[in-house]
Every structure is written in structure tokens, then in C-alpha cells.
Design a protein around this motif. Structure first.
Motif, PDB file in Angstrom:
ATOM      1  N   ALA A 231       0.826  -1.213   0.000  1.00  0.00           N
ATOM      2  CA  ALA A 231       0.000   0.000   0.000  1.00  0.00           C
ATOM      3  C   ALA A 231       0.857   1.259   0.000  1.00  0.00           C
ATOM      4  N   TRP A 232       1.942   1.216   0.714  1.00  0.00           N
ATOM      5  CA  TRP A 232       2.805   2.395   0.862  1.00  0.00           C
ATOM      6  C   TRP A 232       3.670   2.637  -0.370  1.00  0.00           C
ATOM      7  N   LYS A 233       4.274   1.567  -0.880  1.00  0.00           N
ATOM      8  CA  LYS A 233       5.248   1.724  -1.955  1.00  0.00           C
ATOM      9  C   LYS A 233       4.692   1.400  -3.347  1.00  0.00           C
ATOM     10  N   ALA A 234       3.970   0.295  -3.466  1.00  0.00           N
ATOM     11  CA  ALA A 234       3.615  -0.215  -4.793  1.00  0.00           C
ATOM     12  C   ALA A 234       2.348   0.401  -5.384  1.00  0.00           C
ATOM     13  N   VAL A 235       1.304   0.573  -4.546  1.00  0.00           N
ATOM     14  CA  VAL A 235       0.013   1.025  -5.082  1.00  0.00           C
ATOM     15  C   VAL A 235       0.107   2.372  -5.809  1.00  0.00           C
ATOM     16  N   PRO A 236       0.707   3.416  -5.232  1.00  0.00           N
ATOM     17  CA  PRO A 236       0.805   4.687  -5.970  1.00  0.00           C
ATOM     18  C   PRO A 236       1.562   4.545  -7.293  1.00  0.00           C
ATOM     19  N   PHE A 237       2.653   3.744  -7.279  1.00  0.00           N
ATOM     20  CA  PHE A 237       3.453   3.539  -8.492  1.00  0.00           C
ATOM     21  C   PHE A 237       2.639   2.826  -9.571  1.00  0.00           C
ATOM     22  N   ILE A 238       1.912   1.768  -9.170  1.00  0.00           N
ATOM     23  CA  ILE A 238       1.102   1.004 -10.138  1.00  0.00           C
ATOM     24  C   ILE A 238       0.024   1.888 -10.755  1.00  0.00           C
ATOM     25  N   LEU A 239      -0.617   2.710  -9.937  1.00  0.00           N
ATOM     26  CA  LEU A 239      -1.667   3.601 -10.451  1.00  0.00           C
ATOM     27  C   LEU A 239      -1.095   4.602 -11.454  1.00  0.00           C
ATOM     28  N   ARG A 240       0.074   5.150 -11.155  1.00  0.00           N
ATOM     29  CA  ARG A 240       0.697   6.115 -12.079  1.00  0.00           C
ATOM     30  C   ARG A 240       1.050   5.453 -13.403  1.00  0.00           C
ATOM     31  N   VAL A 241       1.581   4.233 -13.354  1.00  0.00           N
ATOM     32  CA  VAL A 241       1.959   3.517 -14.584  1.00  0.00           C
ATOM     33  C   VAL A 241       0.732   3.214 -15.433  1.00  0.00           C
ATOM     34  N   PHE A 242      -0.319   2.704 -14.799  1.00  0.00           N
ATOM     35  CA  PHE A 242      -1.526   2.329 -15.547  1.00  0.00           C
ATOM     36  C   PHE A 242      -2.255   3.555 -16.094  1.00  0.00           C
ATOM     37  N   SER A 243      -2.112   4.693 -15.438  1.00  0.00           N
ATOM     38  CA  SER A 243      -2.804   5.904 -15.904  1.00  0.00           C
ATOM     39  C   SER A 243      -2.305   6.344 -17.285  1.00  0.00           C
ATOM     40  N   LYS A 244      -1.124   5.856 -17.680  1.00  0.00           N
ATOM     41  CA  LYS A 244      -0.549   6.257 -18.963  1.00  0.00           C
ATOM     42  C   LYS A 244      -0.909   5.303 -20.101  1.00  0.00           C
ATOM     43  N   LEU A 245      -1.596   4.208 -19.788  1.00  0.00           N
ATOM     44  CA  LEU A 245      -1.966   3.253 -20.836  1.00  0.00           C
ATOM     45  C   LEU A 245      -3.034   3.833 -21.751  1.00  0.00           C
ATOM     46  N   LYS A 246      -2.915   3.557 -23.037  1.00  0.00           N
ATOM     47  CA  LYS A 246      -3.841   4.101 -24.037  1.00  0.00           C
ATOM     48  C   LYS A 246      -5.014   3.143 -24.266  1.00  0.00           C
ATOM     49  N   VAL A 247      -5.739   2.854 -23.198  1.00  0.00           N
ATOM     50  CA  VAL A 247      -6.944   2.021 -23.270  1.00  0.00           C
ATOM     51  C   VAL A 247      -8.032   2.695 -22.451  1.00  0.00           C
ATOM     52  N   SER A 248      -9.251   2.212 -22.601  1.00  0.00           N
ATOM     53  CA  SER A 248     -10.355   2.826 -21.868  1.00  0.00           C
ATOM     54  C   SER A 248     -10.318   2.424 -20.393  1.00  0.00           C
ATOM     55  N   GLU A 249     -10.536   3.392 -19.513  1.00  0.00           N
ATOM     56  CA  GLU A 249     -10.642   3.227 -18.060  1.00  0.00           C
ATOM     57  C   GLU A 249      -9.501   2.407 -17.435  1.00  0.00           C
ATOM     58  N   PRO A 250      -8.250   2.743 -17.720  1.00  0.00           N
ATOM     59  CA  PRO A 250      -7.150   1.956 -17.126  1.00  0.00           C
ATOM     60  C   PRO A 250      -7.071   2.103 -15.609  1.00  0.00           C
ATOM     61  N   ILE A 251      -7.399   3.299 -15.095  1.00  0.00           N
ATOM     62  CA  ILE A 251      -7.308   3.532 -13.649  1.00  0.00           C
ATOM     63  C   ILE A 251      -8.332   2.690 -12.895  1.00  0.00           C
ATOM     64  N   ILE A 252      -9.550   2.638 -13.422  1.00  0.00           N
ATOM     65  CA  ILE A 252     -10.596   1.847 -12.759  1.00  0.00           C
ATOM     66  C   ILE A 252     -10.232   0.367 -12.793  1.00  0.00           C
ATOM     67  N   ALA A 253      -9.707  -0.070 -13.934  1.00  0.00           N
ATOM     68  CA  ALA A 253      -9.333  -1.479 -14.068  1.00  0.00           C
ATOM     69  C   ALA A 253      -8.256  -1.866 -13.060  1.00  0.00           C
ATOM     70  N   VAL A 254      -7.199  -1.052 -12.951  1.00  0.00           N
ATOM     71  CA  VAL A 254      -6.118  -1.407 -12.034  1.00  0.00           C
ATOM     72  C   VAL A 254      -6.561  -1.264 -10.577  1.00  0.00           C
ATOM     73  N   ALA A 255      -7.472  -0.340 -10.290  1.00  0.00           N
ATOM     74  CA  ALA A 255      -7.995  -0.215  -8.928  1.00  0.00           C
ATOM     75  C   ALA A 255      -8.738  -1.486  -8.524  1.00  0.00           C
ATOM     76  N   LEU A 256      -9.525  -2.029  -9.446  1.00  0.00           N
ATOM     77  CA  LEU A 256     -10.253  -3.270  -9.165  1.00  0.00           C
ATOM     78  C   LEU A 256      -9.289  -4.447  -9.035  1.00  0.00           C
ATOM     79  N   ILE A 257      -8.239  -4.447  -9.846  1.00  0.00           N
ATOM     80  CA  ILE A 257      -7.226  -5.499  -9.731  1.00  0.00           C
ATOM     81  C   ILE A 257      -6.592  -5.466  -8.342  1.00  0.00           C
ATOM     82  N   ILE A 258      -6.224  -4.272  -7.896  1.00  0.00           N
ATOM     83  CA  ILE A 258      -5.633  -4.122  -6.557  1.00  0.00           C
ATOM     84  C   ILE A 258      -6.605  -4.602  -5.482  1.00  0.00           C
TER      85      ILE A 258
END
Length: 387
Positions: free
Chosen positions: A191-218
Motif C-alpha cells: 500500500a505504501w510503496k507499490a500502489v501509488p506507483f502502479i496507479l501512475r503507470v496504468f494511468s498512462k496506458l492508451k486504453v479505456s478506463e485503465p485507472i478503474i481497471a487497475v484499482a479493481l485489480i488491486i
């Protein structure tokens, strides 16, 4: 068939929820009651299937994920004292009086302690919805309730492992504790180290709703990891929500996940509680059900309520907190199922406990509505500093 069942459930749940609100009660109460009416016990329009059970599990996981997203982490830290008092108060009273009830029912000492542990369990998924509807989720009371639920789950599961190891079950107490320590340590680190990094990486993907998808994965990964380490899946999803709540993606994720959840998964969860309830043989054990239901309600209400009072809350707030801890929900069902599997309870007591758990689930929303009625943050400035 599942498509038609979902249509029936969603229509009935929304209609019943609206009627419940019109009568001054939380919508969840109407959804549970209409589930009983839809299920095999009354009209038989919908049956409990594995597919519906999966939808229901997703509903409670997403519900607690949303609760985590709405949690004020600073308030959560300040509520540590209150959560501890409420959590342990809500364990000690049901455990001791549940044991005494078991002895009076001619159960063995181990069976009596097991009954006490079943009554000590808490599931605040019901309470979360009621708190949200009353705008109490982000208050010191709401935060203390959620923190106490985490403490309750961990302590009860460790005590259960301890009991089963002495009762001859193939359970290693050291292994159980180690798994839980590893889960919480790992979850906090991720939660401290990985979650913010993963969200930032996925936010740059050129697909629909990447942030919501990775949030649900987490959310699902946290829930699954919690479950396989002996911590309830809802605790894992709640922690995932807290981890995301401190990032800049919180509001976007909250709005879209709440829409998805409220539209389908959460109503299915609450309605499924009623649908899956079994009432066969209830008349034969009616007095036992009544007495254990009263015991379950009062011990949790008094124990958790006194814990809140000792932590500095006023009486009305303390009673509201006590009422929010009453519901045993899916956590107690898991313990009961484990008990029948290892022969710590028989089929008759299992059937009795199913009804008792349902009773505690149904009475929780109206009790909360009563005690939190016209409530504001009722902790004084001095007390709030100490919580």
C-alpha cells in the motif's frame, strides 16, 4: 436463468429499498427482507446458486473497498484507541456469555467456547451502508467501527485457531499467526510503496478506463490474499481502498466504482442474504433461536458500546457504535461452516446459528438508525484528541 434471476433481484431490491427508506429505515433492511420473500423459504422465485453467490461475494468486497476509499486515514489513526476498546469489548462479552450459554445447553467445553467465538464475530458490511446513508461513515464513530471490525476479525480468527489446535484439529497456531502477520506487513508495504506507483503507470496506458481497471485489480488481489491467509476478504478489500484513498486518483475511482457496485453487485449481496436463508426446522428450535438471538444482540451491543464509552464517546454515540457491531454476517457463517466441518457443532446447532446470524443482520440497520438519528459528531473536542 441467471439473467432473469438478476433482473428479478435488482427490480425487487431497488423497490424494497425505496419502501424501506420511506418508512425511515436504511434501504439495506428492505433488500434483505425482499430476499427472504424471493427465496425458497417463501415464494421461491429465486434460488441460491453458485453464480449468485459469486455476485454476492463481489458485492461485499466492492462495498468494503468503497468504505476504504472514503476513510480518512488521519482520522483512522486517531481512532486507534477507540477501535481497540470497541473491538475487544465486542469480543469479550459474547465470548464469555456464549460459553455460558453453551454449558447450559449441555455442550462440551470446546463446543461452548466455539459457540462463544461464533457470537464474537462481526461483519460491518451491513453497517457500512447504513453509515453511508446517514453520513456517518467519515465521523470518529464510523472510523472507530471500521477499525474495530478489523481488530475483531483478526483476534477471533486467531482465537479460533487456538481453540481448534487444542480440540485436536489439524491447525498450527504459530502458522495461523504468522500468516496474518505476513499479510498485514505485506499489505502495508504494498500500500505504501507499490500502489501509488502502479496507479501512475496504468494511468498512462492508451486504453479505456485503465485507472478503474487497475484499482479493481488491486482490490481483488488484496481480498484474495487476505482470504488465503485466514483474514476475511472484506478486510483485504477495505485495506486496498485505504491504500488508494491517499493517492490523487481517489475521487475518480470512488465515483465510478460506486456506480458499478450500487447498480448491481451490492444489491445482489444484500438480497442474497435473504435468498440463501433456510428456515426448515425453525419451529423445533424456536426458543433456542430466540434466546441465542437476544444473547447475540445484547452482548455485542453492550460490550462494544461500553468499549466506545471507555474510549471517550458519549452514551448515544456509544450505543450507536454498539448497534453497528451487532451484525455477524458472512464472517460468522464462515466460522459456523468450519465448525460443522470439524464436528464442533452438529447440524441442528448449525441451522439455529444461521437464523441467529440472519436476525442480527436484520436488526442492525434499524437500531443504528435509531441511535444515530439526528446525530452529529458527538465526541467532545477534548475526547476527540484522546481517540
Amino acid at each position: 436463468m441467471i439473467i432473469l434471476q438478476l433482473a428479478i433481484i435488482l427490480f425487487a431490491a431497488k423497490l424494497a429499498g425505496s419502501i424501506s427508506v420511506r418508512f425511515g429505515q436504511p434501504s439495506v433492511l428492505g433488500e434483505i427482507i425482499v430476499g427472504i420473500l424471493l427465496g425458497p423459504s417463501v415464494f421461491g422465485l429465486v434460488t441460491a446458486t453458485d453464480t449468485l453467490a459469486s455476485f454476492s461475494q463481489l458485492g461485499v468486497i466492492l462495498l468494503m473497498f468503497i468504505a476504504g476509499l472514503e476513510t480518512d486515514l488521519d482520522e483512522f489513526k486517531r481512532s486507534g484507541k477507540a477501535s481497540t476498546f470497541v473491538g475487544f469489548g465486542g469480543i469479550i462479552f459474547p465470548l464469555v456469555f456464549g460459553y455460558m450459554a453453551g454449558i447450559m445447553m449441555d455442550l462440551s467445553s470446546f463446543q461452548s467456547w466455539f459457540l462463544g467465538l461464533m457470537l464474537s464475530a462481526t461483519s460491518v458490511s451491513i453497517s457500512v451502508v447504513a453509515l453511508k446513508e446517514m453520513n456517518q461513515l467519515k465521523t470518529p464513530e464510523g472510523t472507530s467501527i471500521l477499525g474495530a471490525a478489523v481488530i475483531d476479525d483478526v483476534v477471533v480468527m486467531i482465537a479460533l485457531a487456538f481453540l481448534m489446535s487444542f480440540a485436536g484439529g489439524d491447525v498450527s497456531l504459530t502458522s495461523v499467526i504468522l500468516k496474518k502477520v505476513l499479510f498485514f506487513a505485506g499489505a502495508l508495504l504494498v500500500a505504501w510503496k507499490a500502489v501509488p506507483f502502479i496507479l501512475r503507470v496504468f494511468s498512462k496506458l492508451k486504453v479505456s478506463e485503465p485507472i478503474i481497471a487497475v484499482a479493481l485489480i488491486i482490490c481483488f488481489v488484496f481480498a484474495y490474499t487476505a482470504e488465503i491467509t485466514g483474514v476475511a476478504a472484506i478486510i483485504g478489500s477495505y485495506m486496498a481502498g485505504i491504500a488508494i484513498s491517499v493517492t490523487g486518483f481517489k475521487h475518480e475511482i470512488f465515483e465510478k466504482v460506486e456506480t458499478i457496485s450500487s447498480a448491481i453487485f451490492v444489491p445482489v449481496f444484500f438480497t442474497y442474504i435473504g435468498i440463501s436463508s433456510e428456515f426448515s426446522g425453525v419451529i423445533d428450535h424456536l426458543w433456542v433461536i430466540i434466546l441465542l438471538s437476544v444473547l447475540a444482540i445484547l452482548t455485542k451491543f453492550i460490550g462494544a458500546g461500553l468499549g466506545a464509552k471507555f474510549a471517550g464517546f458519549g452514551w448515544k454515540s456509544s450505543m450507536g457504535i454498539g448497534s453497528a457491531m451487532i451484525s455477524r454476517g458472512e464472517v460468522a457463517l464462515i466460522i459456523a461452516a468450519l465448525g460443522i466441518e470439524v464436528n464442533l457443532i452438529d447440524k441442528d446447532l448449525f441451522a439455529v446459528m444461521i437464523v441467529v446470524i440472519l436476525v442480527t443482520t436484520i436488526v442492525t440497520p434499524p437500531m443504528m438508525k435509531w441511535f444515530f438519528k439526528d446525530s452529529k459528531t458527538v465526541v467532545s473536542a477534548e475526547n476527540s484528541q484522546s481517540i
